[in-house]
Design a protein around this motif. Sequence first.
Motif, PDB file in Angstrom:
ATOM      1  N   LEU A  65       7.402   2.219 -46.092  1.00 56.39           N
ATOM      2  CA  LEU A  65       8.555   3.013 -46.502  1.00 56.39           C
ATOM      3  C   LEU A  65       9.741   2.665 -45.618  1.00 56.39           C
ATOM      4  O   LEU A  65       9.578   2.428 -44.426  1.00 56.39           O
ATOM      5  CB  LEU A  65       8.251   4.507 -46.384  1.00 56.39           C
ATOM      6  CG  LEU A  65       7.065   5.043 -47.183  1.00 56.39           C
ATOM      7  CD1 LEU A  65       6.851   6.520 -46.886  1.00 56.39           C
ATOM      8  CD2 LEU A  65       7.257   4.816 -48.669  1.00 56.39           C
ATOM      9  N   ASP A  66      10.902   2.653 -46.214  1.00 55.96           N
ATOM     10  CA  ASP A  66      12.106   2.267 -45.486  1.00 55.96           C
ATOM     11  C   ASP A  66      13.251   3.179 -45.891  1.00 55.96           C
ATOM     12  O   ASP A  66      13.618   3.247 -47.056  1.00 55.96           O
ATOM     13  CB  ASP A  66      12.445   0.813 -45.811  1.00 55.96           C
ATOM     14  CG  ASP A  66      13.474   0.220 -44.876  1.00 55.96           C
ATOM     15  OD1 ASP A  66      14.430   0.932 -44.504  1.00 55.96           O
ATOM     16  OD2 ASP A  66      13.328  -0.964 -44.534  1.00 55.96           O
ATOM     17  N   LYS A  67      13.800   3.873 -44.903  1.00 55.55           N
ATOM     18  CA  LYS A  67      14.879   4.830 -45.164  1.00 55.55           C
ATOM     19  C   LYS A  67      16.262   4.243 -44.876  1.00 55.55           C
ATOM     20  O   LYS A  67      17.259   4.921 -45.047  1.00 55.55           O
ATOM     21  CB  LYS A  67      14.648   6.060 -44.282  1.00 55.55           C
ATOM     22  CG  LYS A  67      15.385   7.288 -44.704  1.00 55.55           C
ATOM     23  CD  LYS A  67      14.932   8.461 -43.879  1.00 55.55           C
ATOM     24  CE  LYS A  67      15.768   9.685 -44.182  1.00 55.55           C
ATOM     25  NZ  LYS A  67      15.373  10.817 -43.363  1.00 55.55           N
ATOM     26  N   VAL A  68      16.316   2.954 -44.477  1.00 60.06           N
ATOM     27  CA  VAL A  68      17.576   2.413 -43.998  1.00 60.06           C
ATOM     28  C   VAL A  68      18.062   1.185 -44.758  1.00 60.06           C
ATOM     29  O   VAL A  68      19.219   1.108 -45.133  1.00 60.06           O
ATOM     30  CB  VAL A  68      17.477   2.065 -42.493  1.00 60.06           C
ATOM     31  CG1 VAL A  68      18.742   1.406 -41.995  1.00 60.06           C
ATOM     32  CG2 VAL A  68      17.197   3.320 -41.690  1.00 60.06           C
ATOM     33  N   HIS A  69      17.203   0.196 -44.957  1.00 60.94           N
ATOM     34  CA  HIS A  69      17.653  -1.078 -45.507  1.00 60.94           C
ATOM     35  C   HIS A  69      18.208  -0.940 -46.922  1.00 60.94           C
ATOM     36  O   HIS A  69      17.686  -0.200 -47.739  1.00 60.94           O
ATOM     37  CB  HIS A  69      16.529  -2.116 -45.460  1.00 60.94           C
ATOM     38  CG  HIS A  69      16.225  -2.537 -44.065  1.00 60.94           C
ATOM     39  ND1 HIS A  69      15.119  -2.085 -43.385  1.00 60.94           N
ATOM     40  CD2 HIS A  69      16.882  -3.350 -43.213  1.00 60.94           C
ATOM     41  CE1 HIS A  69      15.114  -2.595 -42.170  1.00 60.94           C
ATOM     42  NE2 HIS A  69      16.175  -3.366 -42.046  1.00 60.94           N
ATOM     43  N   LYS A  70      19.267  -1.669 -47.184  1.00 57.91           N
ATOM     44  CA  LYS A  70      19.953  -1.616 -48.475  1.00 57.91           C
ATOM     45  C   LYS A  70      19.276  -2.526 -49.484  1.00 57.91           C
ATOM     46  O   LYS A  70      18.788  -3.585 -49.105  1.00 57.91           O
ATOM     47  CB  LYS A  70      21.415  -2.042 -48.304  1.00 57.91           C
ATOM     48  CG  LYS A  70      22.170  -1.228 -47.280  1.00 57.91           C
ATOM     49  CD  LYS A  70      22.532   0.119 -47.809  1.00 57.91           C
ATOM     50  CE  LYS A  70      23.347   0.864 -46.751  1.00 57.91           C
ATOM     51  NZ  LYS A  70      23.354   2.244 -46.857  1.00 57.91           N
ATOM     52  N   PRO A  71      19.221  -2.194 -50.747  1.00 60.11           N
ATOM     53  CA  PRO A  71      19.638  -0.897 -51.274  1.00 60.11           C
ATOM     54  C   PRO A  71      18.586   0.158 -50.935  1.00 60.11           C
ATOM     55  O   PRO A  71      17.396  -0.105 -50.980  1.00 60.11           O
ATOM     56  CB  PRO A  71      19.720  -1.130 -52.779  1.00 60.11           C
ATOM     57  CG  PRO A  71      18.748  -2.214 -53.044  1.00 60.11           C
ATOM     58  CD  PRO A  71      18.739  -3.077 -51.802  1.00 60.11           C
ATOM     59  N   VAL A  72      19.043   1.328 -50.587  1.00 60.78           N
ATOM     60  CA  VAL A  72      18.132   2.401 -50.210  1.00 60.78           C
ATOM     61  C   VAL A  72      17.576   3.064 -51.466  1.00 60.78           C
ATOM     62  O   VAL A  72      18.319   3.536 -52.314  1.00 60.78           O
ATOM     63  CB  VAL A  72      18.831   3.445 -49.312  1.00 60.78           C
ATOM     64  CG1 VAL A  72      17.909   4.610 -49.028  1.00 60.78           C
ATOM     65  CG2 VAL A  72      19.296   2.800 -48.023  1.00 60.78           C
ATOM     66  N   MET A  73      16.263   3.047 -51.556  1.00 60.79           N
ATOM     67  CA  MET A  73      15.563   3.753 -52.632  1.00 60.79           C
ATOM     68  C   MET A  73      15.012   5.034 -52.002  1.00 60.79           C
ATOM     69  O   MET A  73      14.432   4.973 -50.920  1.00 60.79           O
ATOM     70  CB  MET A  73      14.407   2.894 -53.174  1.00 60.79           C
ATOM     71  CG  MET A  73      13.600   3.583 -54.258  1.00 60.79           C
ATOM     72  SD  MET A  73      12.127   2.639 -54.747  1.00 60.79           S
ATOM     73  CE  MET A  73      12.871   1.319 -55.678  1.00 60.79           C
ATOM     74  N   PRO A  74      15.168   6.175 -52.611  1.00 60.37           N
ATOM     75  CA  PRO A  74      14.642   7.414 -52.031  1.00 60.37           C
ATOM     76  C   PRO A  74      13.140   7.286 -51.706  1.00 60.37           C
ATOM     77  O   PRO A  74      12.396   6.623 -52.431  1.00 60.37           O
ATOM     78  CB  PRO A  74      14.876   8.461 -53.124  1.00 60.37           C
ATOM     79  CG  PRO A  74      15.987   7.893 -53.955  1.00 60.37           C
ATOM     80  CD  PRO A  74      15.818   6.405 -53.908  1.00 60.37           C
ATOM     81  N   LEU A  75      12.737   7.914 -50.605  1.00 65.62           N
ATOM     82  CA  LEU A  75      11.338   7.821 -50.169  1.00 65.62           C
ATOM     83  C   LEU A  75      10.369   8.281 -51.254  1.00 65.62           C
ATOM     84  O   LEU A  75       9.300   7.691 -51.422  1.00 65.62           O
ATOM     85  CB  LEU A  75      11.127   8.620 -48.878  1.00 65.62           C
ATOM     86  CG  LEU A  75      11.859   8.085 -47.651  1.00 65.62           C
ATOM     87  CD1 LEU A  75      11.663   9.024 -46.466  1.00 65.62           C
ATOM     88  CD2 LEU A  75      11.401   6.681 -47.313  1.00 65.62           C
ATOM     89  N   GLU A  76      10.751   9.304 -52.010  1.00 59.62           N
ATOM     90  CA  GLU A  76       9.850   9.787 -53.059  1.00 59.62           C
ATOM     91  C   GLU A  76       9.653   8.733 -54.155  1.00 59.62           C
ATOM     92  O   GLU A  76       8.626   8.723 -54.827  1.00 59.62           O
ATOM     93  CB  GLU A  76      10.306  11.118 -53.652  1.00 59.62           C
ATOM     94  CG  GLU A  76      11.703  11.124 -54.208  1.00 59.62           C
ATOM     95  CD  GLU A  76      12.770  11.520 -53.184  1.00 59.62           C
ATOM     96  OE1 GLU A  76      13.911  11.731 -53.615  1.00 59.62           O
ATOM     97  OE2 GLU A  76      12.489  11.611 -51.982  1.00 59.62           O
ATOM     98  N   ASP A  77      10.615   7.826 -54.303  1.00 60.28           N
ATOM     99  CA  ASP A  77      10.463   6.737 -55.271  1.00 60.28           C
ATOM    100  C   ASP A  77       9.680   5.563 -54.678  1.00 60.28           C
ATOM    101  O   ASP A  77       9.052   4.798 -55.411  1.00 60.28           O
ATOM    102  CB  ASP A  77      11.831   6.246 -55.743  1.00 60.28           C
ATOM    103  CG  ASP A  77      12.568   7.293 -56.573  1.00 60.28           C
ATOM    104  OD1 ASP A  77      11.906   8.230 -57.087  1.00 60.28           O
ATOM    105  OD2 ASP A  77      13.800   7.183 -56.700  1.00 60.28           O
TER     106      ASP A  77
END
Length: 150
Positions: free
Chosen positions: A5-17
């Motif tokens: 899981l990645d909360k930073v790198h672009k494009p950011v996909m929501p964690l739930e996705d």
Amino acid sequence: GETGLDKVHKPVMPLEDQEPFFLTQKELACKLNRPVVLHCVKAWHWLLPLLPGLPAPFLCHAFQGSREVPHSLLDMGAYFSFGPRELLSEKGRSTLTFVPSDRYMLESDGATPEDVEAAIRESAVRTGTSPEDFIAQATINSLRFLERIP
């Protein structure tokens, strides 16, 4: 393969996705009894509850988690790899001291030879060992990790 899981790198996909993709990779790793290389950026709070049942050993790639995270993962079979980006930062060197010496590995992801050498020197000082012993321990750990891979 590498998953997580990645909360930073672009494009950011929501964690739930991102979670269903991770769970599919976890299921596949379990089915095939393959190790997982975990990629996690600022999402350990979300990823930790998803890890039980992950085949051991697994590797936390380019580890930059807080010092509490290794303690949560060690009993599950985690190893931790650090590259120059992590080891040349104060946070990374500090985190290294919370990882047992038999569970760290080195990586050179995108680094120059000079950065790798500097990271090894700094890490050896931080762990109270020589650069040669630091490299030898990382090599032993890597071989131990690899021999447990089916």
